[in-house]
Design a protein around this motif. Structure first.
Motif, PDB file in Angstrom:
ATOM      1  N   TYR A   6       0.830  -1.199   0.000  1.00 28.47           N
ATOM      2  CA  TYR A   6       0.000   0.000   0.000  1.00 28.47           C
ATOM      3  C   TYR A   6       0.875   1.263   0.000  1.00 28.47           C
ATOM      4  N   PHE A   7       0.663   2.101  -1.008  1.00 25.27           N
ATOM      5  CA  PHE A   7       1.424   3.336  -1.183  1.00 25.27           C
ATOM      6  C   PHE A   7       0.624   4.539  -0.698  1.00 25.27           C
ATOM      7  N   GLU A   8       1.342   5.528  -0.191  1.00 23.78           N
ATOM      8  CA  GLU A   8       0.814   6.861   0.018  1.00 23.78           C
ATOM      9  C   GLU A   8       1.527   7.786  -0.967  1.00 23.78           C
ATOM     10  N   THR A   9       1.107   9.032  -1.018  1.00 23.14           N
ATOM     11  CA  THR A   9       1.726   9.969  -1.966  1.00 23.14           C
ATOM     12  C   THR A   9       3.225  10.065  -1.752  1.00 23.14           C
ATOM     13  N   ALA A  10       3.652  10.146  -0.492  1.00 27.40           N
ATOM     14  CA  ALA A  10       5.081  10.257  -0.192  1.00 27.40           C
ATOM     15  C   ALA A  10       5.856   9.017  -0.635  1.00 27.40           C
ATOM     16  N   ASP A  11       5.199   7.868  -0.640  1.00 30.31           N
ATOM     17  CA  ASP A  11       5.894   6.632  -1.028  1.00 30.31           C
ATOM     18  C   ASP A  11       6.311   6.659  -2.492  1.00 30.31           C
ATOM     19  N   LEU A  12       5.463   7.210  -3.350  1.00 26.21           N
ATOM     20  CA  LEU A  12       5.810   7.295  -4.764  1.00 26.21           C
ATOM     21  C   LEU A  12       7.032   8.184  -4.967  1.00 26.21           C
ATOM     22  N   ALA A  13       7.120   9.257  -4.195  1.00 35.28           N
ATOM     23  CA  ALA A  13       8.263  10.160  -4.312  1.00 35.28           C
ATOM     24  C   ALA A  13       9.537   9.519  -3.782  1.00 35.28           C
ATOM     25  N   ARG A  14       9.401   8.571  -2.864  1.00 38.07           N
ATOM     26  CA  ARG A  14      10.580   7.968  -2.223  1.00 38.07           C
ATOM     27  C   ARG A  14      10.903   6.571  -2.750  1.00 38.07           C
ATOM     28  N   THR A  15      10.213   6.142  -3.786  1.00 41.32           N
ATOM     29  CA  THR A  15      10.521   4.851  -4.397  1.00 41.32           C
ATOM     30  C   THR A  15      11.714   5.005  -5.328  1.00 41.32           C
ATOM     31  N   THR A  16      12.675   4.102  -5.208  1.00 43.18           N
ATOM     32  CA  THR A  16      13.905   4.181  -5.988  1.00 43.18           C
ATOM     33  C   THR A  16      14.156   2.859  -6.714  1.00 43.18           C
ATOM     34  N   ILE A  17      14.936   2.942  -7.790  1.00 47.95           N
ATOM     35  CA  ILE A  17      15.348   1.762  -8.548  1.00 47.95           C
ATOM     36  C   ILE A  17      16.850   1.588  -8.373  1.00 47.95           C
ATOM     37  N   ALA A  18      17.267   0.484  -7.781  1.00 47.76           N
ATOM     38  CA  ALA A  18      18.695   0.199  -7.664  1.00 47.76           C
ATOM     39  C   ALA A  18      19.279   0.021  -9.056  1.00 47.76           C
ATOM     40  N   ASN A 161      14.594   3.105 -15.928  1.00 45.82           N
ATOM     41  CA  ASN A 161      14.799   4.520 -15.619  1.00 45.82           C
ATOM     42  C   ASN A 161      14.085   5.405 -16.640  1.00 45.82           C
ATOM     43  N   ASP A 162      14.222   5.063 -17.915  1.00 40.77           N
ATOM     44  CA  ASP A 162      13.586   5.860 -18.972  1.00 40.77           C
ATOM     45  C   ASP A 162      12.065   5.808 -18.863  1.00 40.77           C
ATOM     46  N   THR A 163      11.546   4.635 -18.519  1.00 43.75           N
ATOM     47  CA  THR A 163      10.093   4.497 -18.403  1.00 43.75           C
ATOM     48  C   THR A 163       9.547   5.397 -17.310  1.00 43.75           C
ATOM     49  N   VAL A 164      10.202   5.390 -16.154  1.00 44.90           N
ATOM     50  CA  VAL A 164       9.745   6.237 -15.043  1.00 44.90           C
ATOM     51  C   VAL A 164       9.851   7.705 -15.424  1.00 44.90           C
ATOM     52  N   ALA A 165      10.954   8.075 -16.068  1.00 43.13           N
ATOM     53  CA  ALA A 165      11.158   9.480 -16.425  1.00 43.13           C
ATOM     54  C   ALA A 165      10.137   9.963 -17.454  1.00 43.13           C
ATOM     55  N   ASN A 166       9.811   9.096 -18.402  1.00 45.09           N
ATOM     56  CA  ASN A 166       8.941   9.526 -19.523  1.00 45.09           C
ATOM     57  C   ASN A 166       7.468   9.205 -19.328  1.00 45.09           C
ATOM     58  N   ASP A 167       7.177   8.096 -18.646  1.00 45.88           N
ATOM     59  CA  ASP A 167       5.794   7.634 -18.575  1.00 45.88           C
ATOM     60  C   ASP A 167       5.257   7.443 -17.159  1.00 45.88           C
ATOM     61  N   GLY A 168       6.138   7.514 -16.147  1.00 43.47           N
ATOM     62  CA  GLY A 168       5.680   7.415 -14.778  1.00 43.47           C
ATOM     63  C   GLY A 168       5.752   6.009 -14.190  1.00 43.47           C
ATOM     64  N   PHE A 169       5.570   5.955 -12.892  1.00 42.37           N
ATOM     65  CA  PHE A 169       5.714   4.717 -12.128  1.00 42.37           C
ATOM     66  C   PHE A 169       4.734   3.637 -12.589  1.00 42.37           C
ATOM     67  N   PRO A 174       4.384  -3.207 -15.193  1.00 42.14           N
ATOM     68  CA  PRO A 174       4.321  -4.405 -16.050  1.00 42.14           C
ATOM     69  C   PRO A 174       5.657  -4.784 -16.669  1.00 42.14           C
ATOM     70  N   GLN A 175       6.607  -3.834 -16.714  1.00 46.14           N
ATOM     71  CA  GLN A 175       7.933  -4.154 -17.241  1.00 46.14           C
ATOM     72  C   GLN A 175       8.741  -5.017 -16.271  1.00 46.14           C
ATOM     73  N   LEU A 176       8.489  -4.850 -14.982  1.00 45.49           N
ATOM     74  CA  LEU A 176       9.344  -5.498 -13.993  1.00 45.49           C
ATOM     75  C   LEU A 176       9.112  -7.001 -13.932  1.00 45.49           C
ATOM     76  N   HIS A 177       7.845  -7.411 -13.878  1.00 44.25           N
ATOM     77  CA  HIS A 177       7.554  -8.849 -13.800  1.00 44.25           C
ATOM     78  C   HIS A 177       6.070  -9.065 -14.033  1.00 44.25           C
ATOM     79  N   GLN A 178       5.746 -10.201 -14.634  1.00 40.88           N
ATOM     80  CA  GLN A 178       4.344 -10.491 -14.952  1.00 40.88           C
ATOM     81  C   GLN A 178       3.476 -10.701 -13.719  1.00 40.88           C
TER      82      GLN A 178
END
Length: 327
Positions: A6-18, A161-169, A174-178
Motif C-alpha cells: 500500500y502506497f501513500e503519496t510520499a511513497d511514490l516520491a521515495r521509491t527508488t530503482i537500484a 529509468n527511462d520508463t519512469v522518467a517519460n511515462d511514470g511509475f 508491467p515491465q518489472l515482472h508479470q
C-alpha cells in the motif's frame, strides 16, 4: 494468493530503482538456486560447478537459506545496497533479539544444525564465521559472474529509468515482472502461498534487479524493516549460459602452494589476523591454520609477530607479489 503493498503519496516520491544487483541478495538467491534444479539452461552449468567447489564455510550457509519458504531477513540488510562490505558489517551488527526471533522462525520450518543455536545466542565467533562464509560465496560464486550479470541487468535498468522518467511509475510495473500489477494505491504481487499486506507509511520502497531471483519477486518478511522488492531480470535465452571459472591467477597460486595453503594465504590477504581468526576465514581447524601459517612465514610470504599472548599474521610484500604476480 497476493502480497499487497500500500502506497501513500510520499511513497511514490521515495521509491527508488537500484542500478545494480544487491550483493547479499545475490548470495541468498544464489544459495536458493544451488539447491534446486530449475532453469537448467540458464543456471545448470553454474550450479554444477558451484556444487563441486563449495567450501566448508559456504556449505554451512545452506542451512540458513532453504530454497522454498522463509529465509532470515538479517542475511539481506538494506545496508547491502551500499556494497558488500557495508552489507556484511550490517549482518555482523544484527541485534541478538533479531537473530533469536528470525532463527526461531526458521527452526519452525526446517531442522537447524547446533551451531545456529550459538548464533541465535549472539556468539560472536559463530557470527564471524558466518560473515566470512557470505564473503567467500560472493567472491567465488557470484563475483566471477558479474560481467555477464551486468550485461543482462544494465540494459533492463536503463529501460526502467527511462520508463519512469517519460511515462511514470504506473507504466514501469508491467515491465518489472508479470506477477506485478498496479491499481492505485496498491502494488500487488501475485505469488503462491503468500497472502499479506504491507503498508509503506511514507517510507517508499527500493526496487532491486536480480539475476539469481528466478521465478517470483522477493521481499523481506518483517514489515518494520526498510521495504525492498527484489525482482528477476528476464533472462535472454540467446545469452551464453552462466558458468563458474576459476581465474588463471587463482589456479596458478593453488598449483604453487596447494589449494588449502593458497586459501590460507588469500585469507591473510584480507587483513591481519590471529590464528583462530585465520582458521575461521579459511574454514579449517586452528591446528591446521597454525601449521599453514608457519610454513608461509618460513617461506617468507607472511610476517608473523606476537601481540601479548597471541600472534598476528600479516601478508608481506613477497606474499602480495605471489598473489598479484600471476595476473
Amino acid at each position: 494468493m497476493v502480497f499487497r503493498i500500500y502506497f501513500e503519496t510520499a511513497d511514490l516520491a521515495r521509491t527508488t530503482i537500484a542500478q545494480r544487483p544487491d550483493p547479499l541478495w545475490e548470495v541468498l538467491l544464489g544459495l536458493h538456486i544451488l539447491q534446486l534444479d530449475e532453469e537448467p539452461e540458464t543456471f545448470g552449468p553454474w550450479r554444477e560447478r558451484a556444487r563441486r567447489h563449495l567450501s566448508a564455510l559456504e556449505q554451512e550457509l545452506i542451512a540458513l537459506a532453504p530454497p522454498v519458504g522463509y529465509s532470515p531477513d538479517f542475511l539481506t540488510p538494506r545496508a547491502a545496497g551500499e556494497g558488500l562490505d557495508a552489507g556484511l558489517a550490517a549482518v555482523a551488527a544484527t541485534s541478538p533479539a533479531q537473530l533469536k526471533a528470525e532463527l526461531g522462525r526458521l527452526s519452525d520450518a526446517v531442522r537447524l544444525p547446533a551451531w545456529t543455536r550459538r548464533l541465535a545466542s549472539g556468539d560472536s565467533t559463530v557470527m564471524t564465521r558466518l560473515v566470512h562464509g557470505l564473503r567467500s560465496f560472493h567472491r567465488t560464486k557470484i563475483a566471477p559472474q558479474m560481467p555477464m550479470i551486468s550485461t543482462a541487468i544494465e540494459p533492463a535498468v536503463a529501460k526502467h529509468n527511462d520508463t519512469v522518467a517519460n511515462d511514470g511509475f504506473e507504466s514501469l510495473i508491467p515491465q518489472l515482472h508479470q506477477s506485478l500489477s498496479w491499481s492505485a494505491p496498491v502494488l500487488s504481487v501475485d505469488m503462491p502461498h503468500v497472502n499479506r499486506d504491507l503498508y509503506l507509511h511514507g517510507r517508499g520502497i527500493r526496487l532491486v534487479p536480480s539475476f539469481f531471483c528466478w521465478k517470483y519477486p522477493m521481499m523481506l518478511l518483517d514489515p518494520a524493516l526498510p521495504p525492498v522488492l527484489v525482482y528477476p531480470v528476464r533472462h535472454d535465452p540467446a545469452r551464453p549460459e552462466i558458468v563458474v571459472r576459476r581465474s588463471d591467477r587463482d589456479r596458478a597460486v593453488a598449483d604453487l602452494l596447494g589449494r588449502t595453503r593458497a586459501r590460507v594465504l588469500r585469507s591473510i590477504s584480507d587483513g591481519a589476523c590471529s590464528t583462530s581468526e585465520l582458521a575461521v576465514r579459511a574454514g579449517i581447524s586452528p591446528a591446521s591454520a597454525s601449521e599453514h601459517a608457519r610454513v608461509l612465514h618460513d617461506t617468507g610470504l607472511v610476517t608473523t609477530h606476537r601481540v601479548g599472548s597471541s600472534v598476528r599474521h600479516t601478508l608481506n610484500q613477497v606474499g602480495a607479489d605471489v598473489l598479484s604476480g600471476v595476473r
